[in-house]
Design a protein around this motif. Structure first.
Motif, PDB file in Angstrom:
ATOM      1  N   VAL A 159      -3.648   3.117   6.796  1.00  0.00           N
ATOM      2  CA  VAL A 159      -3.350   2.720   5.416  1.00  0.00           C
ATOM      3  C   VAL A 159      -3.662   3.887   4.481  1.00  0.00           C
ATOM      4  CG1 VAL A 159      -3.765   0.250   5.768  1.00  0.00           C
ATOM      5  CG2 VAL A 159      -5.677   1.739   5.152  1.00  0.00           C
ATOM      6  N   SER A 160      -3.289   3.744   3.223  1.00  0.00           N
ATOM      7  CA  SER A 160      -3.641   4.745   2.218  1.00  0.00           C
ATOM      8  C   SER A 160      -5.082   4.509   1.772  1.00  0.00           C
ATOM      9  CB  SER A 160      -2.706   4.618   1.008  1.00  0.00           C
ATOM     10  OG  SER A 160      -2.913   3.365   0.363  1.00  0.00           O
ATOM     11  N   GLU A 161      -5.661   5.497   1.071  1.00  0.00           N
ATOM     12  CA  GLU A 161      -7.020   5.344   0.550  1.00  0.00           C
ATOM     13  C   GLU A 161      -7.093   4.149  -0.397  1.00  0.00           C
ATOM     14  OE1 GLU A 161      -9.851   6.653   1.148  1.00  0.00           O
ATOM     15  OE2 GLU A 161      -9.336   8.364   2.421  1.00  0.00           O
ATOM     16  N   GLU A 162      -6.061   3.987  -1.226  1.00  0.00           N
ATOM     17  CA  GLU A 162      -6.031   2.885  -2.190  1.00  0.00           C
ATOM     18  C   GLU A 162      -6.041   1.537  -1.478  1.00  0.00           C
ATOM     19  OE1 GLU A 162      -3.438   1.747  -6.157  1.00  0.00           O
ATOM     20  OE2 GLU A 162      -2.374   2.480  -4.383  1.00  0.00           O
ATOM     21  N   LYS A 163      -5.222   1.417  -0.440  1.00  0.00           N
ATOM     22  CA  LYS A 163      -5.168   0.146   0.291  1.00  0.00           C
ATOM     23  C   LYS A 163      -6.437  -0.079   1.110  1.00  0.00           C
ATOM     24  CE  LYS A 163      -0.188  -0.568   0.480  1.00  0.00           C
ATOM     25  NZ  LYS A 163       1.017  -0.745   1.323  1.00  0.00           N
TER      26      LYS A 163
END
Length: 263
Positions: free
Chosen positions: A162-166
């Motif tokens: 996943v992305s850092e945000e997710k």
């Protein structure tokens, strides 16, 4: 109502803390690079009075969930042909499977080990013999390591890219649910692997839109292959306040279960 839903409706500030008698504790040393995202210290303070205002991340999560439902992405938003974006893999393959993202342990690595430890064996970070002995005396939760070391360590943990945000969004949802499970459990701050697989799959699905049942079934199959049954007991303590060292965990298992941790 699911555990995740209970967490969203019944959020409370702070975390459960075990009260101990004995000498005052020294402040926990801050590791190089800061604390791991998956185990931040509990924030002190009483629960806020009156209505709780939603922050930007809360609005983001709500909007993301609505978009997932509106576009029917909960079936499985990531096509297997598109580099397996919903693919589940072992953390040891993180470089290959997720070179530009964040490999999220669906059942967090911390759940498998004593609070304040990290690593395949004891997990204890050494700061020198003298400092180690002082810290071990005043920070008993520091010792220990992986409860089932011959079956599970960081590299064997099952992940999704996943992305850092997710990644932060997933933990915001998962950590609150884990706290609810751990507080209600007997013994307190524990949970079965089956419970944490369910919470992990639910929180990942809510943020990414990946199929929840597919995630849960994959986790169960992979863990079974490692010899970890669904009733394997783990730590459910997102803020590391349980004090469930290896010694205490052995005592719990010897009185509450046929399971025995492995060193």
């Amino acid at each position: 109502m699911s555990i995740l839903a209970q967490g969203a409706v019944g959020q409370q500030a702070g975390a459960g803390v075990l009260v101990r008698k004995g000498p005052p504790r020294l402040p926990a040393p801050r590791p190089a690079g800061g604390f791991p995202v998956d185990e931040l210290p509990a924030s002190p303070g009483a629960p806020p009075k009156g209505p709780v205002l939603l922050g930007p991340l809360d609005y983001y999560l709500a909007l993301l969930s609505l978009m997932n439902v509106a576009t029917n992405r909960h079936r499985d938003n990531q096509n297997d042909e598109e580099k397996d974006k919903c693919k589940i893999y072992s953390y040891k393959d993180a470089q290959k499977e997720c070179p530009d993202g964040r490999s999220h342990h669906i059942v967090p690595d911390r759940c498998w080990r004593s609070p304040g430890t990290r690593g395949p064996k004891t997990g204890k970070v050494s700061l020198g013999p003298m400092l180690d002995s002082i810290l071990d005396e005043y920070l008993p939760g520091r010792g220990g390591g992986y409860y089932y070391a011959d079956k599970m360590d960081e590299g064997k943990g099952q992940c999704i890219c996943v992305s850092e945000e997710k990644h932060l969004a997933i933990h915001k949802m998962y950590d609150q649910s884990e706290k609810i499970v751990g507080e209600k459990a007997i013994p307190k701050w524990t949970a079965t692997l089956d419970e944490l697989e369910a919470v992990g799959a639910e929180s990942v699905s809510a943020v990414t839109g990946c199929d929840e049942n597919k995630i849960k079934n994959t986790l169960r199959s992979r863990h079974e292959n490692l010899g970890l049954s669904k009733d394997t007991l783990l730590r459910a303590d997102p803020h590391g306040q349980s004090g469930l060292t290896m010694q205490k965990f052995v005592e719990i298992l010897s009185t509450n279960s046929h399971q025995k941790p492995f060193r």
